[in-house]
Design an enzyme around this catalytic site. Structure first.
Site, PDB file in Angstrom:
ATOM      1  N   ARG A 104       0.847  -1.178   0.000  1.00  0.00           N
ATOM      2  CA  ARG A 104       0.000   0.000   0.000  1.00  0.00           C
ATOM      3  C   ARG A 104       0.890   1.238   0.000  1.00  0.00           C
ATOM      4  O   ARG A 104       1.718   1.425   0.894  1.00  0.00           O
ATOM      5  CB  ARG A 104      -0.917   0.027   1.235  1.00  0.00           C
ATOM      6  CG  ARG A 104      -1.973   1.131   1.168  1.00  0.00           C
ATOM      7  CD  ARG A 104      -2.692   1.301   2.514  1.00  0.00           C
ATOM      8  NE  ARG A 104      -3.413   0.117   2.913  1.00  0.00           N
ATOM      9  CZ  ARG A 104      -4.635  -0.209   2.507  1.00  0.00           C
ATOM     10  NH1 ARG A 104      -5.268   0.570   1.653  1.00  0.00           N
ATOM     11  NH2 ARG A 104      -5.224  -1.306   2.943  1.00  0.00           N
ATOM     12  N   GLY A 105       0.742   2.071  -1.019  1.00  0.00           N
ATOM     13  CA  GLY A 105       1.495   3.305  -1.099  1.00  0.00           C
ATOM     14  C   GLY A 105       0.600   4.502  -0.875  1.00  0.00           C
ATOM     15  O   GLY A 105      -0.586   4.369  -0.547  1.00  0.00           O
ATOM     16  N   VAL A 110      -1.614  -2.359  -4.122  1.00  0.00           N
ATOM     17  CA  VAL A 110      -1.412  -3.548  -4.952  1.00  0.00           C
ATOM     18  C   VAL A 110      -1.892  -4.776  -4.193  1.00  0.00           C
ATOM     19  O   VAL A 110      -1.544  -4.977  -3.021  1.00  0.00           O
ATOM     20  CB  VAL A 110       0.072  -3.714  -5.346  1.00  0.00           C
ATOM     21  CG1 VAL A 110       0.238  -4.935  -6.241  1.00  0.00           C
ATOM     22  CG2 VAL A 110       0.581  -2.463  -6.054  1.00  0.00           C
ATOM     23  N   LYS A 125      -3.222  -3.420  -9.346  1.00  0.00           N
ATOM     24  CA  LYS A 125      -2.856  -2.106  -8.803  1.00  0.00           C
ATOM     25  C   LYS A 125      -4.076  -1.202  -8.899  1.00  0.00           C
ATOM     26  O   LYS A 125      -4.658  -1.042  -9.970  1.00  0.00           O
ATOM     27  CB  LYS A 125      -1.690  -1.509  -9.597  1.00  0.00           C
ATOM     28  CG  LYS A 125      -1.239  -0.134  -9.080  1.00  0.00           C
ATOM     29  CD  LYS A 125      -0.279   0.553 -10.058  1.00  0.00           C
ATOM     30  CE  LYS A 125       1.068  -0.108 -10.091  1.00  0.00           C
ATOM     31  NZ  LYS A 125       2.048   0.680 -10.910  1.00  0.00           N
ATOM     32  N   ASP A 227      13.174   4.989 -15.718  1.00  0.00           N
ATOM     33  CA  ASP A 227      13.276   4.655 -14.293  1.00  0.00           C
ATOM     34  C   ASP A 227      13.718   3.208 -14.093  1.00  0.00           C
ATOM     35  O   ASP A 227      13.148   2.469 -13.289  1.00  0.00           O
ATOM     36  CB  ASP A 227      11.940   4.895 -13.591  1.00  0.00           C
ATOM     37  CG  ASP A 227      12.072   4.949 -12.069  1.00  0.00           C
ATOM     38  OD1 ASP A 227      13.192   5.225 -11.574  1.00  0.00           O
ATOM     39  OD2 ASP A 227      11.072   4.728 -11.365  1.00  0.00           O
TER      40      ASP A 227
END
Length: 360
Positions: A104-105, A110, A125, A227
């Site tokens: 968890r952001g 996700v 996601k 990235d």
């Protein structure tokens, strides 16, 4: 009424563009209906909708044609009532049963999910659109734009070393968006701290060869990842999967990408640290990040370090590249070529593939 794309509550989309404004079309957020085939599509120009259903081959590029993805992404809708911000497990979204929370952001969550029909496992996601629209990631880039960019990029890529986006689910009555990916849940490493012990050169070579193949495919299709780092390299059945295309850029003309602050600073090339330009060369950016990743995988530490941002940037731009005594001559030569500070002299993918250390 039978539509030419056989849609009910779901439909498949390859890649489409508007014949009027040439923008790519997205079947969520603001909906428009094609008068010819009833397929709901969105176009920024909002005009001549009867012409919006003409397919093109692959991605949106004026310079080259791309191969059509073998398995088009499914775009679905759902009327599920769920509080994504607090949900952990024990709920379903369409055919997917949520088994457990993976991560968890601040902006996305996700989950490990299971298809209730086939029993197959996937990664889901979930973005909160309400949060995403209010989050500015710098340079005028919102989180919503990042989510849309990842969908657009992955819609046109089909390669064994690139994570596959399989489905996009948009809530019909709530502000959230689900991206369903093939499950590749084995990280090769984490680049947040030193590793003990690091990988052998033989192990690293197997990973790096797959990374080269995946990046070569992206670049041929006018995509710069922007990235590349260990956290964005996953494994599925010993096959490397490059993931996280949220800040990737598609080169429309020339070979440059817009200079943005997104990404991971420790993997920035010198031209990102000290440039006043609005654009930089795209391919050398990814080559540098690949070199930093290979260095880290083999030696367990980053080649350039600094406790503060300016100190890190100074190290990237001015510090000499050093190697442990155990480093083979071939690997040393390869890394020196990839981490050349002048991007005009940096190794190209063609040179990397021909290098003796890879033996491709």
């Amino acid at each position: 009424m039978k539509a030419c794309h056989e849609i009910t509550i779901s439909y498949s989309l390859k890649i489409y563009k508007c014949c009027v404004c040439k923008n790519s079309l997205w079947p969520f957020f603001k909906f428009a209906r094609c008068q010819a085939c009833e397929l709901r599509l969105h176009c920024n120009c909002q005009s001549q909708l009867k012409h919006l259903c003409r397919p093109i081959q692959g991605g949106i590029s004026s310079s080259s044609e791309h191969s059509v993805r073998a398995n088009p992404i499914n775009f679905l809708e759902t009327n599920l009532q769920i509080d994504i911000a607090t949900a952990s497990n024990d709920f379903s979204i369409n055919n997917y049963r949520v088994l457990k929370l993976i991560a968890r952001g601040s902006f996305a969550t996700v989950y490990l999910v299971k298809d209730k029909v086939s029993g197959d496992l996937f990664a889901m996601k979930i973005y909160s659109e309400e949060k995403a629209q209010n989050i500015d990631l710098g340079f005028g880039i919102s989180l919503t734009a990042v989510a849309n960019n990842e969908i657009e990029i992955l819609s046109s890529l089909d390669h064994p070393n690139i994570i596959q986006l399989l489905e996009v689910i948009k809530s019909g009555n709530q502000d959230w968006l689900c991206l369903v990916f093939e499950l590749a849940n084995d990280h090769i490493l984490t680049s947040q701290k030193a590793i003990e012990p690091p990988m052998s050169e033989k192990q690293a070579r197997n990973i790096f060869i797959q990374l080269v193949k995946g990046v070569e495919y992206m670049h041929k299709n006018s995509i710069i990842h922007c990235d590349i780092k260990p956290e964005n390299l996953l494994f599925k059945d010993n096959v490397l999967k490059i993931c996280d295309f949220g800040i990737s850029q598609r080169i429309i003309s020339g070979s440059s990408v817009k200079l943005r602050a997104q990404g991971t600073r420790a993997f920035f090339p010198p031209e990102m640290c000290n440039s006043n330009k609005e654009e930089i060369e795209g391919a050398p950016l990814d080559i540098w990040a690949m070199g930093v990743t290979l260095y880290y995988v083999v030696f367990g530490v980053l080649p350039f370090q600094g406790d503060a941002v300016l100190e890190l940037y100074d190290s990237i731009c001015n510090s000499k590249l050093t190697f442990p005594e155990k480093c083979s001559a071939g690997l040393r030569n390869l890394l020196e070529g990839m981490l050349w500070k002048d991007y005009t002299k940096r190794m190209t993918l063609k040179m990397i593939k021909a290098h003796e250390w890879l033996n491709i």
